[in-house]
Scaffold this motif. Sequence first.
Motif, short mmCIF file in Angstrom:
data_model
loop_
_atom_site.label_atom_id
_atom_site.label_comp_id
_atom_site.label_asym_id
_atom_site.label_seq_id
_atom_site.Cartn_x
_atom_site.Cartn_y
_atom_site.Cartn_z
N CYS A 66 21.93 -8.09 11.14
CA CYS A 66 21.73 -8.64 9.80
C CYS A 66 20.55 -7.88 9.23
N ASP A 67 20.84 -7.01 8.23
CA ASP A 67 19.79 -6.11 7.74
C ASP A 67 19.90 -5.93 6.24
N LEU A 68 18.86 -5.30 5.67
CA LEU A 68 18.88 -5.02 4.23
C LEU A 68 19.81 -3.85 3.95
N VAL A 69 20.54 -3.96 2.86
CA VAL A 69 21.46 -2.90 2.44
C VAL A 69 21.20 -2.64 0.97
N SER A 70 21.07 -1.36 0.60
CA SER A 70 21.06 -1.08 -0.86
C SER A 70 22.22 -0.17 -1.21
N SER A 71 22.18 1.11 -0.86
CA SER A 71 23.33 1.96 -1.20
C SER A 71 24.48 1.79 -0.21
N GLY A 72 24.19 1.35 0.99
CA GLY A 72 25.22 1.22 2.03
C GLY A 72 25.31 2.47 2.90
N ALA A 73 24.52 3.51 2.57
CA ALA A 73 24.61 4.78 3.30
C ALA A 73 24.21 4.65 4.77
N THR A 74 23.21 3.82 5.05
CA THR A 74 22.74 3.66 6.44
C THR A 74 23.85 3.00 7.28
N LEU A 75 24.49 1.98 6.73
CA LEU A 75 25.59 1.33 7.47
C LEU A 75 26.69 2.37 7.74
N LYS B 131 16.09 -3.79 -5.78
CA LYS B 131 17.20 -4.71 -5.54
C LYS B 131 17.94 -4.32 -4.26
N CYS B 132 18.28 -5.30 -3.47
CA CYS B 132 19.03 -5.05 -2.24
C CYS B 132 19.66 -6.36 -1.79
N LYS B 133 20.39 -6.31 -0.69
CA LYS B 133 20.92 -7.57 -0.15
C LYS B 133 20.67 -7.61 1.34
N THR C 42 20.87 -12.01 -1.86
CA THR C 42 20.49 -10.82 -2.62
C THR C 42 18.99 -10.93 -2.89
N SER C 43 18.35 -9.78 -3.06
CA SER C 43 16.90 -9.79 -3.20
C SER C 43 16.45 -8.77 -4.25
N GLN C 44 15.27 -8.99 -4.77
CA GLN C 44 14.60 -8.04 -5.65
C GLN C 44 13.10 -8.28 -5.51
N LYS D 284 0.82 -1.21 0.00
CA LYS D 284 0.00 0.00 0.00
C LYS D 284 0.86 1.27 0.00
N LYS D 285 1.88 1.27 0.87
CA LYS D 285 2.78 2.42 0.98
C LYS D 285 4.18 1.88 1.18
N GLY D 286 5.18 2.56 0.65
CA GLY D 286 6.55 2.11 0.89
C GLY D 286 7.33 1.95 -0.40
N VAL E 167 -2.00 -3.61 0.69
CA VAL E 167 -1.75 -4.06 2.07
C VAL E 167 -0.29 -3.83 2.48
N ARG E 168 0.07 -4.19 3.71
CA ARG E 168 1.48 -4.12 4.14
C ARG E 168 2.22 -5.28 3.50
N ASP E 169 3.47 -5.05 3.12
CA ASP E 169 4.20 -6.09 2.38
C ASP E 169 4.33 -7.41 3.15
N ASP E 170 4.46 -7.29 4.49
CA ASP E 170 4.65 -8.51 5.31
C ASP E 170 3.45 -9.45 5.25
O1 PRT Z 1 4.78 -0.72 5.66
P1 PRT Z 1 5.29 -1.98 5.06
O2 PRT Z 1 5.42 -3.10 6.05
O3 PRT Z 1 4.47 -2.38 3.85
O4 PRT Z 1 6.74 -1.65 4.47
P2 PRT Z 1 8.19 -1.86 5.12
O5 PRT Z 1 8.54 -0.64 5.88
O6 PRT Z 1 8.29 -3.19 5.79
O7 PRT Z 1 9.07 -2.03 3.81
P3 PRT Z 1 9.81 -0.95 2.90
O8 PRT Z 1 8.82 -0.19 2.10
O9 PRT Z 1 10.84 -0.19 3.66
O10 PRT Z 1 10.62 -1.99 1.96
C1 PRT Z 1 9.94 -2.88 1.14
C2 PRT Z 1 10.94 -3.76 0.42
O11 PRT Z 1 11.85 -2.96 -0.33
C3 PRT Z 1 11.86 -4.61 1.30
O12 PRT Z 1 11.24 -5.76 1.79
C4 PRT Z 1 12.97 -4.94 0.32
O13 PRT Z 1 12.60 -6.02 -0.50
C5 PRT Z 1 13.05 -3.68 -0.56
N1 PRT Z 1 14.21 -2.82 -0.25
C6 PRT Z 1 15.15 -2.45 -1.16
C7 PRT Z 1 14.56 -2.28 0.93
C8 PRT Z 1 15.74 -1.57 0.73
N2 PRT Z 1 16.08 -1.69 -0.58
C9 PRT Z 1 16.35 -0.86 1.83
N3 PRT Z 1 17.40 -0.25 1.64
N4 PRT Z 1 13.96 -2.31 2.16
C10 PRT Z 1 14.54 -1.64 3.19
N5 PRT Z 1 15.71 -0.94 3.07
C11 PRT Z 1 16.20 -0.25 4.30
C12 PRT Z 1 17.09 -1.13 5.19
O14 PRT Z 1 16.31 -1.89 6.08
C13 PRT Z 1 17.95 -0.10 5.89
O15 PRT Z 1 17.26 0.48 6.98
O16 PRT Z 1 16.98 0.87 3.98
C14 PRT Z 1 18.10 0.96 4.83
C15 PRT Z 1 19.37 0.70 4.06
O17 PRT Z 1 19.40 1.39 2.85
P4 PRT Z 1 20.77 1.99 2.30
O18 PRT Z 1 20.43 2.52 0.94
O19 PRT Z 1 21.18 3.08 3.23
O20 PRT Z 1 21.76 0.87 2.22
#
Ligand code: PRT
Length: 288
Positions: free
Chosen positions: A159-168, A97-99, A181-183, A11-13, A51-54
């Motif tokens: 253990c978390d999602l990373v895309s650009s690496g900026a948050t780390l 795409k992320c990992k 890796t994920s998409q 729905k949002k995100g 809906v929420r992705d989860d």
């Molecule tokens: O509200 P709802 O439950 O529907 O959404 P959500 O908050 O659970 O998910 P949302 O919208 O944040 O992410 C949805 C999906 O996007 C994830 O399940 C991944 O498949 C994908 N995705 C891709 C990401 C990222 N890239 C990502 N970078 N999801 C989250 N992040 C977060 C990560 O958790 C960390 O906090 O971004 C941060 C890292 O990003 P970088 O760019 O700084 O590395």
Amino acid sequence: MSKRLTIAIQKKGRLNQDSVDLITKSGISFSTNGERLLAKSSNFDIDILLVRDDDIPSLVEKKVADLGIVGENVLLEYKSVRKSSKTVNVLDLGFSKCKLAFAKPEGKKIKSLNNKKIATSYPGLVKKYLKENSLKADVIKINGSVELTPYVGIADCICDLVSSGATLEANNLVEFKELLTSQAVLIANSTTSKLKQKRISQLKERFKGVINARESKYVMLNCDLSDSEKICNLLPGADAPTILPLNDKNKVAIHALCQEPVFWETMENLKKTGASSILVMPVEKVLN
Ligand code: PRT
Ligand code: ZN
């Protein structure tokens, strides 16, 4: 039994806009005004559930939705704790795409995950990884701000999602192991009725058409006839370029559908090899 399909999307995100774009570019019209949970398409037998992705994998598992668009990370986490799940990935969608990776505070030595405290929103996947690698660690489930946990004494690493690496980087964390890796993926229930499967296949073909078009470009250029073979070999993912005669008998025009990205480097190489008036144009739909 109805052959009308239901597809669940976020729905949002992060996934919402790309999911809506994919569906609308596939020729399906719908509007998502306000806080509505369900949008009905006016020109395709499909309803869109917002809906929420989860929640998406379990909605598909329970057949409340026939299809869903979700991050592969969410699908795999869901399946990691439900061995007999019928929810499967039916198409990679190429966006979001992320990992999922382990990270630790910079300067902290972590030789092994054994006996460590790991904070994550993906406990199922982390526990599966630990089991497969005969490691024993304390997995702490955290729903948000996982990156802060090493600094408040909750965890040794995350253990978390990373895309650009900026948050780390902003939190002085360094990645030390990639888990997966994920998409975004299209998911379906493997026990869907034959009646619906036909409709799902039609929709999948349209989605593939949009995905292929995203990567594809239509390239037009002119060159000397003698350079045409070398130039055709430089065109990325072009099956059979069209070679057209020009007014000048020594020159030809080449038109090609390139089904791989055309980078500036490729264009510079084409120019060096003798191509001129190089045009690279977007492609809206591709049906192979
Ligand atoms: O509200 P709802 O439950 O529907 O959404 P959500 O908050 O659970 O998910 P949302 O919208 O944040 O992410 C949805 C999906 O996007 C994830 O399940 C991944 O498949 C994908 N995705 C891709 C990401 C990222 N890239 C990502 N970078 N999801 C989250 N992040 C977060 C990560 O958790 C960390 O906090 O971004 C941060 C890292 O990003 P970088 O760019 O700084 O590395
Ligand atoms: Zn979520």
